[in-house]
Design a protein around this motif. Structure first.
Motif, mmCIF file in Angstrom:
data_model
loop_
_atom_site.group_PDB
_atom_site.id
_atom_site.type_symbol
_atom_site.label_atom_id
_atom_site.label_comp_id
_atom_site.label_asym_id
_atom_site.label_seq_id
_atom_site.Cartn_x
_atom_site.Cartn_y
_atom_site.Cartn_z
ATOM 1 N N ALA A 62 0.830 -1.201 0.000
ATOM 2 C CA ALA A 62 0.000 0.000 0.000
ATOM 3 C C ALA A 62 0.868 1.256 0.000
ATOM 4 O O ALA A 62 0.580 2.228 -0.708
ATOM 5 C CB ALA A 62 -0.924 -0.006 1.218
ATOM 6 N N TYR A 63 1.929 1.256 0.784
ATOM 7 C CA TYR A 63 2.820 2.413 0.870
ATOM 8 C C TYR A 63 3.473 2.704 -0.477
ATOM 9 O O TYR A 63 3.749 3.849 -0.816
ATOM 10 C CB TYR A 63 3.880 2.148 1.938
ATOM 11 N N ALA A 64 3.720 1.652 -1.262
ATOM 12 C CA ALA A 64 4.347 1.809 -2.575
ATOM 13 C C ALA A 64 3.329 2.131 -3.671
ATOM 14 O O ALA A 64 3.711 2.311 -4.822
ATOM 15 C CB ALA A 64 5.118 0.549 -2.945
ATOM 16 N N GLY A 65 2.034 2.190 -3.310
ATOM 17 C CA GLY A 65 1.021 2.568 -4.286
ATOM 18 C C GLY A 65 0.233 1.425 -4.883
ATOM 19 O O GLY A 65 -0.684 1.642 -5.691
ATOM 20 N N PHE A 66 0.565 0.178 -4.523
ATOM 21 C CA PHE A 66 -0.171 -0.973 -5.039
ATOM 22 C C PHE A 66 -1.555 -1.048 -4.390
ATOM 23 O O PHE A 66 -1.715 -0.734 -3.214
ATOM 24 C CB PHE A 66 0.579 -2.273 -4.737
ATOM 25 N N LYS A 67 -2.531 -1.520 -5.174
ATOM 26 C CA LYS A 67 -3.890 -1.675 -4.665
ATOM 27 C C LYS A 67 -4.344 -3.126 -4.879
ATOM 28 O O LYS A 67 -4.019 -3.737 -5.898
ATOM 29 C CB LYS A 67 -4.847 -0.721 -5.380
ATOM 30 N N PRO A 68 -5.100 -3.681 -3.931
ATOM 31 C CA PRO A 68 -5.580 -5.062 -4.101
ATOM 32 C C PRO A 68 -6.590 -5.150 -5.231
ATOM 33 O O PRO A 68 -7.446 -4.277 -5.385
ATOM 34 C CB PRO A 68 -6.221 -5.373 -2.741
ATOM 35 N N TYR A 69 -6.473 -6.200 -6.051
ATOM 36 C CA TYR A 69 -7.392 -6.333 -7.169
ATOM 37 C C TYR A 69 -7.979 -7.735 -7.328
ATOM 38 O O TYR A 69 -8.943 -7.928 -8.066
ATOM 39 C CB TYR A 69 -6.716 -5.914 -8.482
ATOM 40 N N THR A 70 -7.429 -8.727 -6.633
ATOM 41 C CA THR A 70 -7.974 -10.081 -6.733
ATOM 42 C C THR A 70 -7.625 -10.873 -5.478
ATOM 43 O O THR A 70 -6.698 -10.515 -4.730
ATOM 44 C CB THR A 70 -7.436 -10.805 -7.988
ATOM 45 N N TYR A 71 -8.376 -11.923 -5.264
ATOM 46 C CA TYR A 71 -8.174 -12.824 -4.132
ATOM 47 C C TYR A 71 -7.788 -14.189 -4.682
ATOM 48 O O TYR A 71 -8.475 -14.744 -5.536
ATOM 49 C CB TYR A 71 -9.460 -12.908 -3.317
ATOM 50 N N ARG A 72 -6.650 -14.704 -4.214
ATOM 51 C CA ARG A 72 -6.171 -16.004 -4.692
ATOM 52 C C ARG A 72 -6.149 -17.005 -3.546
ATOM 53 O O ARG A 72 -5.645 -16.706 -2.460
ATOM 54 C CB ARG A 72 -4.753 -15.871 -5.273
ATOM 55 N N GLN A 73 -6.665 -18.180 -3.822
ATOM 56 C CA GLN A 73 -6.592 -19.264 -2.850
ATOM 57 C C GLN A 73 -5.924 -20.469 -3.506
ATOM 58 O O GLN A 73 -6.319 -20.891 -4.590
ATOM 59 C CB GLN A 73 -7.976 -19.654 -2.341
ATOM 60 N N VAL A 74 -4.903 -20.995 -2.830
ATOM 61 C CA VAL A 74 -4.194 -22.180 -3.311
ATOM 62 C C VAL A 74 -4.406 -23.303 -2.293
ATOM 63 O O VAL A 74 -4.027 -23.164 -1.134
ATOM 64 C CB VAL A 74 -2.687 -21.908 -3.488
ATOM 65 N N LYS A 75 -5.015 -24.390 -2.749
ATOM 66 C CA LYS A 75 -5.275 -25.530 -1.874
ATOM 67 C C LYS A 75 -4.487 -26.745 -2.353
ATOM 68 O O LYS A 75 -4.464 -27.041 -3.543
ATOM 69 C CB LYS A 75 -6.767 -25.887 -1.859
ATOM 70 N N TRP A 76 -3.851 -27.419 -1.406
ATOM 71 C CA TRP A 76 -3.216 -28.704 -1.681
ATOM 72 C C TRP A 76 -3.957 -29.791 -0.894
ATOM 73 O O TRP A 76 -4.243 -29.617 0.298
ATOM 74 C CB TRP A 76 -1.756 -28.697 -1.235
ATOM 75 N N PHE A 77 -4.263 -30.889 -1.569
ATOM 76 C CA PHE A 77 -4.851 -32.037 -0.893
ATOM 77 C C PHE A 77 -4.354 -33.306 -1.564
ATOM 78 O O PHE A 77 -4.611 -33.542 -2.752
ATOM 79 C CB PHE A 77 -6.384 -31.991 -0.934
ATOM 80 N N LEU A 78 -3.602 -34.083 -0.807
ATOM 81 C CA LEU A 78 -3.030 -35.333 -1.309
ATOM 82 C C LEU A 78 -2.296 -35.109 -2.630
ATOM 83 O O LEU A 78 -2.504 -35.821 -3.613
ATOM 84 C CB LEU A 78 -4.126 -36.396 -1.457
ATOM 85 N N PHE A 79 -1.444 -34.089 -2.628
ATOM 86 C CA PHE A 79 -0.542 -33.770 -3.735
ATOM 87 C C PHE A 79 -1.265 -33.237 -4.979
ATOM 88 O O PHE A 79 -0.665 -33.145 -6.038
ATOM 89 C CB PHE A 79 0.326 -34.977 -4.110
ATOM 90 N N ARG A 80 -2.524 -32.882 -4.816
ATOM 91 C CA ARG A 80 -3.259 -32.237 -5.909
ATOM 92 C C ARG A 80 -3.459 -30.762 -5.553
ATOM 93 O O ARG A 80 -3.884 -30.444 -4.445
ATOM 94 C CB ARG A 80 -4.611 -32.915 -6.144
ATOM 95 N N LYS A 81 -3.181 -29.931 -6.511
ATOM 96 C CA LYS A 81 -3.216 -28.490 -6.291
ATOM 97 C C LYS A 81 -4.411 -27.869 -7.004
ATOM 98 O O LYS A 81 -4.682 -28.170 -8.163
ATOM 99 C CB LYS A 81 -1.907 -27.876 -6.823
ATOM 100 N N ARG A 82 -5.080 -26.972 -6.298
ATOM 101 C CA ARG A 82 -6.218 -26.263 -6.879
ATOM 102 C C ARG A 82 -6.041 -24.770 -6.611
ATOM 103 O O ARG A 82 -5.854 -24.364 -5.461
ATOM 104 C CB ARG A 82 -7.536 -26.754 -6.292
ATOM 105 N N VAL A 83 -6.084 -23.981 -7.671
ATOM 106 C CA VAL A 83 -5.903 -22.534 -7.553
ATOM 107 C C VAL A 83 -7.159 -21.837 -8.053
ATOM 108 O O VAL A 83 -7.665 -22.158 -9.141
ATOM 109 C CB VAL A 83 -4.693 -22.041 -8.381
ATOM 110 N N THR A 84 -7.666 -20.899 -7.261
ATOM 111 C CA THR A 84 -8.825 -20.116 -7.679
ATOM 112 C C THR A 84 -8.542 -18.635 -7.496
ATOM 113 O O THR A 84 -7.881 -18.225 -6.545
ATOM 114 C CB THR A 84 -10.083 -20.490 -6.877
ATOM 115 N N PHE A 85 -9.038 -17.846 -8.433
ATOM 116 C CA PHE A 85 -9.002 -16.390 -8.340
ATOM 117 C C PHE A 85 -10.446 -15.898 -8.292
ATOM 118 O O PHE A 85 -11.302 -16.396 -9.027
ATOM 119 C CB PHE A 85 -8.301 -15.788 -9.553
#
Length: 209
Positions: A167-190
């Motif tokens: 925030a101090y550098a001027g960046f603004k939040p624009y998306t939410y990312r969730q990374v889930k691992w379950f039994l070596f399988r990866k799931r990414v959602t935005f």
């Protein structure tokens, strides 16, 4: 077992455990290089340059799997004596295929006018000097000179210091990312950032101008 070997064991064991089950929640931050750049200075004079092999000894605490080192876009911030204080990667759209090959869908596909700042790390000896936001400004300004209109980066929601520095550098939040691992399988959602996280974000950056 040597201390280095012990460190390697713990590092890779943690990765193994993480892939059995874990959930990472992060905010994606974006900086408009045309209108959002804010010049920030550290408490010591710093400048950025491309990283060289001898710099690596200053970042032994920044353990990686070795994949990001295959990207040839690493930069360091150095003090007046050319001692590296900070390291990160500035990644453009020409490396989209590598990003996907190494990390799947963890990162969005970069457009031609967009660059990703990744694996930011401050040498512990230089923490508390405001180097992180100062480098974010300098590295983003470099991205602008290279033709980018936006720089993006990701930070775990639990890391309040990263959020404040962004925030101090001027960046603004624009998306939410969730990374889930379950039994070596990866799931990414935005997805859009939930209201409760935006409220938490504004509370975290309170007082920053």
């Amino acid at each position: 077992m040597s201390l280095i070997a012990q460190g390697d064991y713990k590092f890779f064991w943690n990765i193994f455990v993480k892939k059995i089950y874990s959930v990472e929640n992060a905010l994606g931050f974006r900086l408009d290089l045309e209108h959002g750049l804010k010049a920030r200075k550290a408490l010591i004079p710093i400048s950025i340059r491309e990283s060289i092999e001898s710099d690596n000894s200053n970042f032994l605490d920044n353990r990686t799997t070795g994949l990001i080192e295959r990207l040839n876009t690493c930069y360091v911030a150095v003090n007046k004596d050319d001692v590296p204080c900070f390291r990160c990667w500035l990644i453009d759209s020409s490396q989209n295929q590598k990003l996907k090959s190494y990390w799947g869908y963890t990162f969005p596909t970069l457009s031609k006018d967009e660059m990703l700042i990744e694996n930011v790390f401050t040498n512990p000896k230089f923490r508390g000097l405001g180097i992180f936001p100062a480098v974010l400004y300098q590295i983003s300004d470099l991205g602008k000179k290279l033709g980018a209109k936006h720089t993006i980066s990701f930070g775990e929601i639990s890391n309040k210091n990263t959020t404040r520095s962004m925030a101090y550098a001027g960046f603004k939040p624009y998306t939410y990312r969730q990374v889930k691992w379950f039994l070596f399988r990866k799931r990414v959602t935005f997805s859009d950032i939930p209201d409760y996280l935006m409220k938490e974000y504004f509370q975290t950056i309170k007082g920053i101008q």
